[in-house]
Design an enzyme around this catalytic site. Structure first.
Site, PDB file in Angstrom:
ATOM      1  N   GLY A  90      20.846   3.092 -10.606  1.00 41.56           N
ATOM      2  CA  GLY A  90      20.818   4.536 -10.358  1.00 41.56           C
ATOM      3  C   GLY A  90      21.165   4.799  -8.899  1.00 41.56           C
TER       4      GLY A  90
ATOM      5  N   GLY B 165      19.332   2.169  -6.599  1.00 43.99           N
ATOM      6  CA  GLY B 165      19.849   0.812  -6.759  1.00 43.99           C
ATOM      7  C   GLY B 165      21.283   0.673  -6.269  1.00 43.99           C
TER       8      GLY B 165
ATOM      9  CG  ASP C 280      21.112   0.880 -15.205  1.00 42.80           C
ATOM     10  OD1 ASP C 280      20.705   1.386 -14.140  1.00 42.80           O
ATOM     11  OD2 ASP C 280      20.822   1.368 -16.331  1.00 42.80           O
TER      12      ASP C 280
ATOM     13  NE  ARG D  38       7.921  12.112  -5.974  1.00 44.11           N
ATOM     14  CZ  ARG D  38       7.354  12.542  -4.855  1.00 44.11           C
ATOM     15  NH1 ARG D  38       6.379  13.435  -4.900  1.00 44.11           N
ATOM     16  NH2 ARG D  38       7.756  12.097  -3.686  1.00 44.11           N
TER      17      ARG D  38
ATOM     18  NE  ARG E 270       6.588   8.819  -3.520  1.00 45.87           N
ATOM     19  CZ  ARG E 270       6.289   9.498  -2.409  1.00 45.87           C
ATOM     20  NH1 ARG E 270       5.041   9.872  -2.181  1.00 45.87           N
ATOM     21  NH2 ARG E 270       7.226   9.792  -1.525  1.00 45.87           N
TER      22      ARG E 270
ATOM     23  CG  ASN F  17       8.752   4.746 -13.462  1.00 40.27           C
ATOM     24  OD1 ASN F  17       9.552   4.972 -14.376  1.00 40.27           O
ATOM     25  ND2 ASN F  17       8.854   5.324 -12.280  1.00 40.27           N
TER      26      ASN F  17
ATOM     27  CG  HIS G  42       5.443   5.646  -1.012  1.00 42.55           C
ATOM     28  ND1 HIS G  42       5.955   6.205   0.129  1.00 42.55           N
ATOM     29  CD2 HIS G  42       6.406   5.797  -1.947  1.00 42.55           C
ATOM     30  CE1 HIS G  42       7.178   6.672  -0.122  1.00 42.55           C
ATOM     31  NE2 HIS G  42       7.462   6.441  -1.372  1.00 42.55           N
TER      32      HIS G  42
END
Ligand code: APR
Length: 317
Positions: free
Chosen positions: A12, A15, A35, A90, A96, A103, A183
């Site tokens: 994406g 990446g 991917d 997001r 997140r 995920n 984070h």
């Protein structure tokens, strides 16, 4: 560094820009970009390779479509470094943490394939929620904790530095900042470690401005998401992840704020948390502790407890 292989999982925005930066460093033999969307990694790899005569790098980018059964990973076998970017980003208004269930499934399946095909790799995780996905990757790979690192502090620190440089109207190179913790909501910006041209931040900016910049740093990702409306940030994030991979590849010993296993440092144990650490060929060489103010230390401990609770949950996801 001839012979070094790095794999970026997920082609994406995060990446593909990470793969580009790694290839342009020209220190790797091969950058694999994978991917689950057939043709996407191959197409991006071809495009990147066609940029080589212009940008002047030799690193070969190889695109690989992987199947849910793990097919394709054999082509990435023996990677020295694997960067996991697979997962949903997001949408505006999401935290997140809203991504955790989706995920976790993706990251767990990726981590299992990484462990099978690149058992000696240093793994850098960037999928969100970051601290939890890093902890999950350590569990799913079974790798020593030193070889599973999360990228967050480099990015949050870069955002803080950029915010300060703009407010003080100085070049970013004049500014040093630091963030620790998670984070997320319990990110801990560390004003005592911040300076402009060597002067403490508190001598350069008033407290209200510093508070505002700290707040903007904490919400730095959400600010980009709200503007983009689809997807999340990737230029600064990929710069951060690529620099970490470079430190591993070059065994540089650079000290960077990263998400790593904390085992006694700052009086905190048994949790993946954002702290400063020395990075080398085997991943984390050691956590580097610094003097924090009481407020900063309390913030770090609060962050540790918040992520500890969530990290305990990921084992079952
Ligand atoms: N294996 C490989 N790739 C996968 C897998 C999987 N199992 N599942 C999803 N992907 C791929 C998607 O097909 C997509 O191409 O991951 C890619 C994600 O790309 P984007 O949607 O563009 O998201 P990106 O901005 O790259 O963010 C990736 O990083 O910052 C975090 O929160 C963000 O978790 C997100 C991740």
């Amino acid at each position: 560094m001839p012979g070094k292989k790095v794999t970026v999982v997920g082609a994406g925005f995060y990446g593909s820009t990470t793969a580009q930066r790694l290839a342009e460093y020209d220190i790797f033999d091969t950058v694999f970009l994978t991917d689950i969307i057939e043709g996407k990694p191959e197409g991006l790899a071809l495009d990147l390779n066609q940029s080589r005569p212009i940008e002047g790098f030799q690193t070969k980018v190889v695109g690989v479509t992987t199947g849910t059964d793990g097919s394709g990973y054999e082509q990435t076998a023996g990677s020295d470094i694997v960067i996991i970017t697979a997962g949903l980003p997001r949408k505006p208004g999401m935290s997140r943490m809203d991504l955790i269930e989706t995920n976790a499934k993706i990251v767990r399946s990726v981590a299992e394939q990484v462990a099978k095909h690149s058992p000696e790799a240093v793994v850098i995780v960037v999928s969100n929620p970051l601290d939890e996905m890093t902890a999950l990757t350590a569990i799913a790979t079974g790798f020593p904790k030193a070889r599973v690192i999360g990228q967050a502090g480099m990015l949050d620190t870069a955002r803080f530095t950029n915010n300060v440089a703009e407010a003080a109207d100085v070049p970013v190179s004049s500014v040093t900042t630091l963030t620790l913790g998670s984070h997320g909501d319990t990110m801990v910006p560390v004003p005592s470690a911040c300076s402009v041209d060597g002067k403490p931040l508190s001598e350069v900016l008033d407290q209200a401005t510093i508070d505002e910049l700290v707040d903007r740093t904490r919400n730095g990702g959400a600010e980009v998401v709200a503007l983009l409306k689809t997807g999340s940030a990737y230029y600064a994030p990929s710069a951060a992840a690529a620099r970490m991979a470079r430190a591993v590849a070059e065994d540089s010993g650079a000290v960077m704020p990263v998400c790593t296993w904390v085992d006694g440092e700052y009086g905190i144990s048994g949790v993946y948390l954002g702290v400063e650490a020395e990075i080398g060929a085997g991943g984390i060489r050691k956590v580097v502790e610094r003097d924090l103010t009481d407020t900063e230390l309390a913030g770090l401990k609060e962050a540790a407890e918040a992520v500890r609770a969530k990290q305990a949950d990921v084992a079952d996801l």
